[in-house]
Design an enzyme around this catalytic site. Sequence first.
Site, PDB file in Angstrom:
ATOM      1  N   LEU A  68       1.025  -1.256  -0.148  1.00 12.41           N
ATOM      2  CA  LEU A  68      -0.063   0.114  -0.006  1.00 12.41           C
ATOM      3  C   LEU A  68       0.878   1.164  -0.009  1.00 12.41           C
ATOM      4  O   LEU A  68       1.972   1.117   0.612  1.00 12.41           O
ATOM      5  CB  LEU A  68      -0.875  -0.052   1.305  1.00 12.41           C
ATOM      6  CG  LEU A  68      -2.075  -0.890   1.328  1.00 12.41           C
ATOM      7  CD1 LEU A  68      -2.631  -0.720   2.799  1.00 12.41           C
ATOM      8  CD2 LEU A  68      -2.936  -0.703   0.169  1.00 12.41           C
ATOM      9  N   ASP A  69       0.455   2.309  -0.632  1.00  9.49           N
ATOM     10  CA  ASP A  69       1.049   3.500  -0.573  1.00  9.49           C
ATOM     11  C   ASP A  69       1.528   3.827   0.760  1.00  9.49           C
ATOM     12  O   ASP A  69       0.473   3.802   1.760  1.00  9.49           O
ATOM     13  CB  ASP A  69       0.477   4.507  -1.482  1.00  9.49           C
ATOM     14  CG  ASP A  69       0.377   4.213  -2.919  1.00  9.49           C
ATOM     15  OD1 ASP A  69       1.032   3.525  -3.203  1.00  9.49           O
ATOM     16  OD2 ASP A  69      -0.458   4.930  -3.671  1.00  9.49           O
ATOM     17  N   ARG A  70       2.415   4.801   1.044  1.00 10.56           N
ATOM     18  CA  ARG A  70       2.758   5.203   2.392  1.00 10.56           C
ATOM     19  C   ARG A  70       1.837   5.938   3.061  1.00 10.56           C
ATOM     20  O   ARG A  70       1.583   5.735   4.284  1.00 10.56           O
ATOM     21  CB  ARG A  70       4.176   6.072   2.474  1.00 10.56           C
ATOM     22  CG  ARG A  70       4.711   6.139   3.755  1.00 10.56           C
ATOM     23  CD  ARG A  70       6.181   6.862   3.832  1.00 10.56           C
ATOM     24  NE  ARG A  70       6.556   6.622   4.951  1.00 10.56           N
ATOM     25  CZ  ARG A  70       7.825   6.746   5.371  1.00 10.56           C
ATOM     26  NH1 ARG A  70       8.765   6.789   4.412  1.00 10.56           N
ATOM     27  NH2 ARG A  70       8.330   6.597   6.844  1.00 10.56           N
ATOM     28  N   THR A  72      -1.459   5.900   2.452  1.00  2.99           N
ATOM     29  CA  THR A  72      -2.687   5.188   2.662  1.00  2.99           C
ATOM     30  C   THR A  72      -2.769   4.465   3.767  1.00  2.99           C
ATOM     31  O   THR A  72      -1.799   4.219   4.653  1.00  2.99           O
ATOM     32  CB  THR A  72      -3.003   4.289   1.291  1.00  2.99           C
ATOM     33  OG1 THR A  72      -2.096   3.178   1.537  1.00  2.99           O
ATOM     34  CG2 THR A  72      -2.985   5.243   0.252  1.00  2.99           C
TER      35      THR A  72
END
Length: 231
Positions: A68-70, A72
Amino acid sequence: MTEKILSNKNNLNILYEDNHIIIVNKRAGDIVQGDKTGDKPLSEVVKEYIAEKYNKPGNVYLGVVHRLDRPTTGLVIFAKTSKALPRLNKLFVEKEAKKTYWAIVKNEPKKLEDTLIHWLKKNPTNNKSSAHIKEVPDSKKAILHYKVLKKLDNYFLLDVNLETGRHHQIRSQLASIGCPIKGDLKYGFDRSNPDSSIHLHARQINFVHPVTNNIIDITAPLPDDAIWNAC
């Protein structure tokens, strides 16, 4: 559907665990795997938890299934055994794991429910993906489905399901229709969130357990802030 945190130790929110897999509710700011920042990744925190809980000496095995993107939040699955990892990877590649995201966006989409199809091109220089209506060189096809779940005072809550898993796919595709995610400066929102998060949450995962064949259906509690609480 599970929406209960099993463990909060060391800020590690564990939603599900058995002999083969562990599912964590990631906080904004955590990185799933190590990167150039040198910050301690979530994978290492999980390894330390396993080593302590089960008194395991030496290196602990842990396979990263997806990221997951940082900025998020939400569900991240790890494999605890070498048997489970390739089977979990296969589930994701063959799209047999149903993953649902919630996003809070600034503007109301023109349609309450729609399928977005773009060609995404990643720019490694600024770590950003641009969404194109037609195919361009080095682009990859991206498909997502969304529907508006709720109208808030100043925002809109969207339910998002991915058909493809591209770099920054939800962020770039929603921004391309004039609906940037709250707090996402990179994709056109006008101001950041105080904690540098964005309001994108991996909300639910449903799949057949790769070893036991049981149905796993997990829902991640939302972050505790006024906007999410209104949802």
